[in-house]
Design a protein around this motif. Structure first.
Motif, PDB file in Angstrom:
ATOM      1  N   SER A 152     -39.092 -51.914  64.849  1.00 30.13           N
ATOM      2  CA  SER A 152     -38.886 -51.341  63.515  1.00 30.13           C
ATOM      3  C   SER A 152     -37.447 -51.571  63.077  1.00 30.13           C
ATOM      4  O   SER A 152     -36.521 -51.008  63.669  1.00 30.13           O
ATOM      5  CB  SER A 152     -39.185 -49.847  63.530  1.00 30.13           C
ATOM      6  N   SER A 153     -37.259 -52.402  62.056  1.00 30.86           N
ATOM      7  CA  SER A 153     -35.893 -52.680  61.603  1.00 30.86           C
ATOM      8  C   SER A 153     -35.265 -51.441  60.974  1.00 30.86           C
ATOM      9  O   SER A 153     -34.054 -51.254  61.011  1.00 30.86           O
ATOM     10  CB  SER A 153     -35.870 -53.857  60.623  1.00 30.86           C
ATOM     11  N   ALA A 154     -36.100 -50.550  60.427  1.00 34.77           N
ATOM     12  CA  ALA A 154     -35.569 -49.356  59.766  1.00 34.77           C
ATOM     13  C   ALA A 154     -35.186 -48.268  60.767  1.00 34.77           C
ATOM     14  O   ALA A 154     -34.285 -47.472  60.503  1.00 34.77           O
ATOM     15  CB  ALA A 154     -36.590 -48.809  58.777  1.00 34.77           C
ATOM     16  N   ARG A 257     -32.979 -46.390  71.409  1.00 37.89           N
ATOM     17  CA  ARG A 257     -31.905 -45.877  70.555  1.00 37.89           C
ATOM     18  C   ARG A 257     -32.369 -45.917  69.105  1.00 37.89           C
ATOM     19  O   ARG A 257     -32.754 -46.969  68.590  1.00 37.89           O
ATOM     20  CB  ARG A 257     -30.646 -46.716  70.738  1.00 37.89           C
ATOM     21  N   PHE A 258     -32.385 -44.749  68.478  1.00 42.76           N
ATOM     22  CA  PHE A 258     -32.815 -44.667  67.078  1.00 42.76           C
ATOM     23  C   PHE A 258     -31.626 -44.878  66.146  1.00 42.76           C
ATOM     24  O   PHE A 258     -30.481 -44.637  66.516  1.00 42.76           O
ATOM     25  CB  PHE A 258     -33.432 -43.284  66.799  1.00 42.76           C
ATOM     26  N   LYS A 259     -31.909 -45.303  64.934  1.00 40.70           N
ATOM     27  CA  LYS A 259     -30.844 -45.441  63.946  1.00 40.70           C
ATOM     28  C   LYS A 259     -30.477 -44.080  63.365  1.00 40.70           C
ATOM     29  O   LYS A 259     -29.357 -43.872  62.928  1.00 40.70           O
ATOM     30  CB  LYS A 259     -31.257 -46.423  62.842  1.00 40.70           C
ATOM     31  N   SER A 260     -31.438 -43.154  63.369  1.00 36.42           N
ATOM     32  CA  SER A 260     -31.170 -41.808  62.869  1.00 36.42           C
ATOM     33  C   SER A 260     -31.066 -40.812  64.016  1.00 36.42           C
ATOM     34  O   SER A 260     -31.405 -41.117  65.157  1.00 36.42           O
ATOM     35  CB  SER A 260     -32.290 -41.374  61.909  1.00 36.42           C
ATOM     36  N   ILE A 298     -44.318 -43.144  69.394  1.00 35.22           N
ATOM     37  CA  ILE A 298     -43.103 -42.631  68.748  1.00 35.22           C
ATOM     38  C   ILE A 298     -42.747 -43.391  67.467  1.00 35.22           C
ATOM     39  O   ILE A 298     -41.980 -42.905  66.653  1.00 35.22           O
ATOM     40  CB  ILE A 298     -41.875 -42.613  69.696  1.00 35.22           C
ATOM     41  N   THR A 299     -43.314 -44.574  67.294  1.00 33.28           N
ATOM     42  CA  THR A 299     -43.040 -45.304  66.049  1.00 33.28           C
ATOM     43  C   THR A 299     -44.140 -45.098  65.014  1.00 33.28           C
ATOM     44  O   THR A 299     -44.040 -45.586  63.886  1.00 33.28           O
ATOM     45  CB  THR A 299     -42.869 -46.816  66.322  1.00 33.28           C
ATOM     46  N   THR A 300     -45.213 -44.390  65.393  1.00 33.73           N
ATOM     47  CA  THR A 300     -46.331 -44.202  64.468  1.00 33.73           C
ATOM     48  C   THR A 300     -46.590 -42.745  64.110  1.00 33.73           C
ATOM     49  O   THR A 300     -46.935 -42.422  62.972  1.00 33.73           O
ATOM     50  CB  THR A 300     -47.640 -44.776  65.084  1.00 33.73           C
ATOM     51  N   TYR A 301     -46.417 -41.855  65.089  1.00 34.01           N
ATOM     52  CA  TYR A 301     -46.854 -40.480  64.869  1.00 34.01           C
ATOM     53  C   TYR A 301     -46.062 -39.782  63.767  1.00 34.01           C
ATOM     54  O   TYR A 301     -44.849 -39.879  63.686  1.00 34.01           O
ATOM     55  CB  TYR A 301     -46.719 -39.656  66.154  1.00 34.01           C
ATOM     56  N   GLU A 302     -46.771 -39.085  62.926  1.00 37.99           N
ATOM     57  CA  GLU A 302     -46.165 -38.128  61.996  1.00 37.99           C
ATOM     58  C   GLU A 302     -47.208 -37.050  61.719  1.00 37.99           C
ATOM     59  O   GLU A 302     -48.404 -37.336  61.719  1.00 37.99           O
ATOM     60  CB  GLU A 302     -45.715 -38.821  60.702  1.00 37.99           C
ATOM     61  N   PRO A 303     -46.769 -35.821  61.528  1.00 36.76           N
ATOM     62  CA  PRO A 303     -47.734 -34.727  61.388  1.00 36.76           C
ATOM     63  C   PRO A 303     -48.673 -34.929  60.203  1.00 36.76           C
ATOM     64  O   PRO A 303     -49.771 -34.363  60.169  1.00 36.76           O
ATOM     65  CB  PRO A 303     -46.862 -33.488  61.163  1.00 36.76           C
ATOM     66  N   SER A 304     -48.279 -35.735  59.259  1.00 34.97           N
ATOM     67  CA  SER A 304     -49.119 -35.920  58.068  1.00 34.97           C
ATOM     68  C   SER A 304     -50.188 -36.997  58.258  1.00 34.97           C
ATOM     69  O   SER A 304     -50.872 -37.374  57.314  1.00 34.97           O
ATOM     70  CB  SER A 304     -48.232 -36.295  56.882  1.00 34.97           C
TER      71      SER A 304
END
Ligand SMILES: [Zn+2]
Length: 307
Positions: A152-154, A257-260, A298-304
């Motif tokens: 994920s580039s973002a 390592r995350f960007k955020s 970890i790159t896909t999951y979101e509660p929504s």
């Protein structure tokens, strides 16, 4: 009645024997199965330099889907011509819905969309003889290469396996290696070919453009790129017995390592995750398959997530 059946069976048996002895070489080679896996990304496709070619919002995307499809098609056809009997292709860029499936050779199957536990290698197993990368790009740690990023580039600034920074090509080679399948060929810009060969050894590399920077390259034209890819796949198939699967030691230590800041904070709530600094986490997987699932999660999951 019984005797008639027995006679028929004996006749068939002798008939088969005769046919086999008549053309034994051909029979043997025709009967041999050879499965090839193709993982297809888009950043390394001929002419691709910016987001204008890479997502449905980009004004050139529909044309470049054609080029991506054509690159995958010539690779598949070249593999069939060289003896492959079955090919699985994973559409592994963006939404996973880039390839124009009606334009691919008839006898392939295609993995589409996400999420999937083996990410860009979904569908691979120990029955494959080799894996091919089409349209690949360099790692987020590489200062060179068109659209250099890892997964994920973002979101991601580094992905390490057992302490070593990995490009997508390396993670995917480790997944293939888990199933004892070697990577035999890569296409993309000059930098990804260099990066992958430095990691995996002397596999075949098709350079379809020369990177000047993240958003600039000097490119071949499509037909010429297809010829280069065709040629390199042919060569890789001829050399297929030379290539070794890429194995990494298990258990596998994954560092991301995350960007955020917040992903590492939230993930550290899980007891299976260790936060190693403000932006980084560590996960120990029993093997690369478990690591792949964790990365996809970890790159896909979101509660929504719905439905
Ligand atoms: Zn991509």
């Amino acid at each position: 009645m019984k005797r008639a059946v027995l006679c028929t069976l004996v006749l068939i048996w002798f008939g088969c024997l005769a046919a086999m002895t008549g053309a034994q070489g051909i029979q043997l080679s025709q009967g041999k199965k050879m499965k090839i896996y193709i993982s297809a990304d888009m950043e390394g496709v001929v002419g691709v330099v910016t987001g204008d070619q890479l997502s449905p919002q980009g004004f050139e995307y529909n044309r470049f889907r054609e080029f991506m499809t054509a690159e995958v098609s010539v690779a598949a056809q070249a593999a069939f011509d060289a003896g492959a009997t079955e090919i699985v292709i994973s559409d592994s860029h963006g939404n996973g819905e880039n390839l124009l499936i009606e334009k691919l050779p008839q006898n392939v199957t295609v993995v589409r969309s996400w999420p999937r536990p083996l990410m860009m290698m979904q569908g691979i197993d120990e029955t494959f003889a080799g894996a091919i990368y089409i349209g690949y790009h360099t790692s987020t740690n590489n200062p060179a290469g068109v659209r250099a990023h890892t997964i994920s580039s973002a979101r991601l600034a580094d992905v390490r396996l057992n302490g070593v920074s990995m490009p997508e090509a390396g993670i995917n080679a480790a997944i293939a290696g888990h199933f004892n399948v070697p990577v035999i060929m890569v296409s993309g810009d000059d930098q990804v070919v260099k990066e992958v060969q430095a990691m995996l050894g002397n596999i075949e590399g098709a350079v379809v453009k020369w990177a000047y920077g993240f958003h600039s390259a000097r490119t071949l034209t499509p037909e010429v790129a297809y010829a280069v890819i065709r040629d390199k796949v042919k060569r890789a198939m001829e050399r297929i017995k030379e290539f070794k699967p890429y194995h990494i030691k298990a258990p596998v230590q994954l560092d991301v390592r995350f960007k955020s800041y917040r992903p590492s904070e939230m993930l550290s709530y899980l007891s299976i995750v260790e936060r190693t600094d403000s932006h980084s986490i560590r996960f120990m997987g029993k093997d690369i398959v478990e690591v792949s699932k964790f990365l996809e999660f970890i790159t896909t999951y979101e509660p929504s997530l719905e439905p």
